[in-house]
Design an enzyme around this catalytic site. Structure first.
Site, PDB file in Angstrom:
ATOM      1  N   GLU A 109     -10.588  12.249 -26.173  1.00 19.92           N
ATOM      2  CA  GLU A 109     -11.620  12.874 -25.787  1.00 19.92           C
ATOM      3  C   GLU A 109     -11.176  14.280 -25.401  1.00 19.92           C
ATOM      4  O   GLU A 109     -11.795  15.222 -25.736  1.00 19.92           O
ATOM      5  CB  GLU A 109     -12.638  12.371 -24.844  1.00 19.92           C
ATOM      6  CG  GLU A 109     -13.233  11.161 -25.169  1.00 19.92           C
ATOM      7  CD  GLU A 109     -14.078  11.480 -26.314  1.00 19.92           C
ATOM      8  OE1 GLU A 109     -14.533  12.515 -26.669  1.00 19.92           O
ATOM      9  OE2 GLU A 109     -14.567  10.466 -26.924  1.00 19.92           O
TER      10      GLU A 109
ATOM     11  N   HIS B  18     -16.601   8.772 -37.948  1.00 21.89           N
ATOM     12  CA  HIS B  18     -15.704   7.791 -37.488  1.00 21.89           C
ATOM     13  C   HIS B  18     -15.366   7.009 -38.495  1.00 21.89           C
ATOM     14  O   HIS B  18     -14.176   6.531 -38.517  1.00 21.89           O
ATOM     15  CB  HIS B  18     -16.562   7.081 -36.320  1.00 21.89           C
ATOM     16  CG  HIS B  18     -16.768   7.810 -35.123  1.00 21.89           C
ATOM     17  ND1 HIS B  18     -17.744   8.611 -34.875  1.00 21.89           N
ATOM     18  CD2 HIS B  18     -15.940   7.880 -33.950  1.00 21.89           C
ATOM     19  CE1 HIS B  18     -17.877   9.000 -33.621  1.00 21.89           C
ATOM     20  NE2 HIS B  18     -16.604   8.854 -33.246  1.00 21.89           N
TER      21      HIS B  18
END
Length: 966
Positions: free
Chosen positions: A443, A535
């Protein structure tokens, strides 16, 4: 003068490319580059295939040695270089059209200048050109360039546009339509459609074809079905309000099967209040300690609060030697909902504190110790390995909010919101996502990507964004924990988050999963489809990067990937450009011979080779290819219609520039499809047909009232002919249906403010309203067959709010209730056959994946007989959100990743499954790998739908189900 033989055209966006900036028209950007003329003594190194260019600016030039002024700022030197070589770059005025985005200088003298393109003062989405220079010993040399500069733009930036407020409303309506999954979400539903709001970001040029003037709108809210926080960057046509392109704006981590993550779109970010208040402040850190959730004791940098004597999770040591002297700080957000912290610094958060330098178990249990320690480790990695000063390269503060909830319930997620990290509580199985270093590294690397390549978070560029975050997240984890690359768990992302599951069972992704472009999944863009597979397709690229690390070792591989990220990759790059960037970065670091071959071989092994997209195929017949429209949920304006042996569908031009037009053709594929709508500048959508007539909605401006749209219901013969306007609605039209020349629709009546259903009988000129027994209720989403209209009624029934399907018989003037009122979370549009009405309904909020397939059989002696063909609470339940039916077959659009998995546990795209009218399975309609949605029925088991397997959107068909797809 002839062109030197080494100059070749390089294809950046081939037809069929699922690259990042495909419009919601699911089309592709074509961005072709010309190599620069040879530099004396050393010709530029350029990769790619020969193709006809649409821009004359080269996509990648390396091997230059052009001297530039070393005494001026780097951005000035870069623009001067481009201006001095117009024959190479074809950029007419770099000073006017290129705005400095970032300038970075590395320890080895490498300077990278990123320049964003503007066209007549309007920013061009994702268009960025990079100039790389070497600045040593008082001399500066340009070594190469790369990126996207669009020379073929021709846009009237002074044209009359919709007011910003109208465009914002259009963008919000578009996102709400996605969230409602093509059905109807009652206002009283427990989850409700989350309140959505939009913020105008100004005009933008979308670089497709000659360019499209769009308005950029940020839409915020949350998905009512999953609760996932939602930030979508929506670009609507500035003149019509039609949504053209969409990318994610919030980087959550959760796996696609749970709640697909999304990530920054490029909106400039200012420091949060916490950043500003922390800058340059405070006491020196002391070294304390704490215990991670895995039981390990680790050192922590803390700051003693002079007022209370407690020790704050406030680290001033890591950035003590930097220019801005910022902090790494961890905050208690346990009193907050995640919906309230995205993009803002919320009131009510306080720093975590401990009475002693040893953080107690209460700070361990909430994940605060993990978050604080891990943030320092990520900072150390980038600082010590690459001399990078925090995530933005300029010493920004690193703030982590820990313990947010989902309206008070556990929140199993984490995200980077452009300014800070946010971690949820975890639950009985998953610890706080801060408890695995690779997740924190992932992240926070999104922050690094945002401040370097800033890859647009859609399609292939979004998948590369995820791939780079996964790569460096894993690198940080195994480096800190001294895990060898040979460890079978080394490639797992999030493998240590679980309390009981093994790492392999727990992990969200695996960089050693062997994914290749043969597994590439063509998804629609937008909130409902993983932003085009960011993803689901990421390990194709990250797997290649991981293979490079296994071949070359960590030290060299990490330098190559970091150099590619910071100096070569630009916002619109896809897999092909990513490969070229990594190879060029390796060359710039002196890699050659067998090692350079290993870099190329890693991409070869994952199928990232020229022309790979051409190998993706369908098992179905294409009725109309390259629609230039996004396959959304059934009931939205882009869906096809079918009836009487004909089909009708909205279509844009392949490059997505043209407004939608309506095309028709025969279901059996005979003859040539043809356009029936006029080319009048309006968007022609919501097309339906009964085999004789085509009916659609034309969306345009109200004459003399730029604040409003008209929604004209139009009709034309299927064979072609002059279209006529049947009705002009003042508000959005839904549920258009036609049968035997009679047309029905619904819209919000301006007099009452309520949704109403209308119909126009064949040959009539004045529409009639379906009568309502309860004037205070709403009626919408009609379907028409054999003179009977089925629709949704929503409102009060005997003093209690509810929803039910009703049917109005036009000839008899009677209304029949198809069941009793209930309070569902969601209900689909009804679908009619000659003897039945079908609909999908989600009645249980606690089991939001599954829906019930319900049927009302008509014409029996006791009236309509209601049957739950596939009950929501049964072992045959399906997560279906799309429906088509004939007298002999029912086709459902099923989303396996939402809970019910069918043949392939790894298949998380929408697929079509067919059943008998009694619910017996007939199998998969098609075995193609792309998204399958918006199915409409022909006759028998014949189905038409919109398919993204080829990475374009195609209207396709099959006569019978494919079967098990084993």
């Amino acid at each position: 003068m002839s062109m030197p033989s080494h100059i070749r055209h390089r294809l950046r966006r081939r037809p069929g490319h699922a690259g990042p900036i495909a419009l919601l028209a699911a089309t592709v950007l074509l961005s072709l580059g010309v190599t620069s003329p040879a530099h004396a003594g050393q010709p530029p190194i350029v990769g790619g295939d020969a193709a006809e260019p649409t821009t004359d600016t080269p996509a990648l030039v390396d091997g230059l040695a052009d001297a530039v002024d070393a005494s001026v700022p780097a951005a000035t030197a870069a623009r001067t270089h481009l201006a001095g070589h117009k024959d190479r770059y074809h950029i007419p005025s770099p000073d006017r059209d290129l705005v400095a985005d970032t300038v970075t200088a590395e320890a080895d003298g490498v300077e990278t200048v990123r320049l964003d393109q503007k066209y007549r003062g309007v920013p061009v989405l994702g268009a960025q050109y990079v100039v790389r220079m070497s600045h040593k010993s008082g001399k500066r040399t340009v070594t190469g360039t790369s990126g996207s500069y669009f020379t073929g733009l021709d846009v009237d930036t002074d044209q009359e546009t919709l007011p910003a407020r109208t465009a914002v409303d259009d963008a919000v309506r578009h996102v709400r339509s996605e969230l409602d999954r093509g059905g109807y979400r009652p206002a009283h539903a427990k989850s409700g459609t989350a309140a959505l709001s939009g913020d105008d970001r100004g005009l933008t040029i979308l670089p497709t074809g000659k360019g499209v003037l769009a308005r950029h709108v940020t839409v915020r809210g949350s998905d009512p079905a999953t609760g996932t926080p939602l930030v979508q960057e929506v670009y609507v046509d500035a003149t019509t309000g039609t949504a053209l392109f969409e990318s994610g704006g919030l980087p959550t981590f959760t796996a696609p099967g749970q709640a697909a993550g999304v990530h920054p779109s490029g909106t400039p970010v200012k420091q949060s209040r916490a950043d500003r208040s922390a800058s340059g402040s405070g006491s020196a850190s002391i070294t304390g300690s704490g215990t991670l959730l895995n039981g390990s004791t680790v050192p922590l940098y803390l700051t003693k609060d002079a007022a209370t004597g407690s020790y704050l999770l406030r680290d001033t040591a890591h950035m003590a030697d930097t220019q801005r002297h910022n902090v790494i700080q961890t905050w208690d957000a346990s009193s907050l909902w995640y919906q309230d912290v995205s993009g803002v610094w919320p009131d009510g958060v306080v720093p975590f504190a401990s009475p002693t330098p040893k953080a107690g178990p209460e700070l361990t249990s909430v994940g605060a110790v993990d978050a604080h320690w891990a943030a320092g480790k990520v900072y150390e990695f980038y600082h010590d390995t690459f001399h990078r000063d925090s995530l933005d390269g300029q010493g920004m503060a690193i703030n982590s909010l820990v313990g947010v909830t989902d309206f008070g319930s556990p929140f199993v997620n984490a995200f980077w919101d452009h300014t800070k990290m946010v971690y949820g509580t975890g639950d009985d199985e998953y610890r706080s996502l801060a408890s695995d270093l690779d997740v924190v590294g992932h992240e926070m690397t999104h922050g690094v990507v945002e401040h370097t390549a800033n890859l647009v978070y859609s399609g292939q560029s979004g998948a590369m964004n995820e791939a780079l975050a996964d790569y460096f997240g894993n690198v940080i984890d195994i480096t800190v924990n001294h895990t060898p690359m040979s460890d079978p768990d080394a490639g797992l992302i999030g493998g240590d988050l679980c309390r009981t599951r093994t790492p392999e069972e727990c992990a969200f992704r695996n960089l050693n999963d062997g994914a290749t472009t043969a597994h590439f999944l063509g998804l629609p863009l937008g909130s409902a489809g993983d932003n085009g597979g960011v993803h689901l397709n990421s390990t194709i690229f990250s797997g290649a990067l991981w293979d490079i690390r296994e071949s070359l070792g960590g030290a060299l591989a990490d330098k190559i990937v970091y150099r590619a990220l910071t100096s070569y990759i630009t916002p619109l790059d896809g897999f092909d450009e990513g490969r070229d960037a990594v190879v060029a970065a390796a060359r710039s670091l002196g890699v050659k011979g067998a090692k350079l071959t290993a870099v190329k071989s890693a991409f070869d092994a994952h199928g990232i080779v020229p022309g790979w997209e051409k190998d993706l195929g369908l098992d179905s017949n294409v009725l109309l290819g390259r629609l230039g429209t996004l396959p959304q949920y059934v009931g939205t304006g882009n869906a096809p219609g079918a009836g009487g042996g004909w089909w009708a569908v909205p279509k844009s031009s392949p490059d997505g520039v043209d407004p939608y037009s309506v095309w028709v053709g025969r279901i059996d594929g005979k003859g040539r499809p043809h356009q029936v709508s006029p080319d009048d500048g309006r968007s022609h959508m919501s097309a339906v047909t009964d085999g004789k007539h085509v009916v659609w909605v034309a969306v345009g401006d109200v004459p003399d009232d730029p604040w409003s749209h008209t929604y004209d219901i139009m009709s034309a013969p299927v064979q072609g002919g002059k279209p006529k306007t049947l009705f002009r609605a003042p508000s959005e039209v839904t549920g258009v249906s036609v049968d035997a020349g009679t047309v029905t629709w619904s819209f919000r009546d301006p007099a009452s403010g309520l949704l109403r259903v209308y119909y126009l009988k064949s040959g009539a000129t004045v529409p009639q309203q379906v009568p309502m027994a309860r004037d205070y209720n709403q009626a919408s989403r009609p379907a028409l067959k054999n003179g009977r209209i089925a629709y949704i009624e929503d409102g009060l029934f005997d003093g209690t709010y509810g929803v039910r399907i009703e049917m109005y018989d036009i000839a008899k003037g009677t209304t029949t209730a198809l069941g009793t009122p209930s309070q569902p979370e969601w209900i689909s549009n009804p679908v009619m056959t000659s003897s039945d009405v079908y609909w999908l309904i989600d009645t249980d909020y606690t089991d939001q994946d599954q829906t019930t397939l319900r049927r009302a059989h008509l014409g029996g002696p006791d009236g309509a007989v209601i049957t739950d063909v596939i009950p929501e609470k049964s072992d045959r339940a399906t997560p279906a959100y799309g429906l088509a039916a004939t007298d002999s077959a029912v086709t459902l659009t099923v989303y396996p990743s939402w809970g019910q998995v069918f043949d392939d546990p790894n298949d998380s795209l929408a697929k079509l499954y067919q059943f008998t009218p009694d619910g017996a399975p007939l199998g998969r309609v098609s075995c193609s790998v792309g998204q399958q949605s918006n199915a409409v029925a022909g006759t028998g088991s014949h189905v038409l739908w919109m398919d993204t397997t080829t990475t374009d959107t195609d209207l396709v068909t099959r006569n019978r189900p494919a079967g098990t797809c084993a």
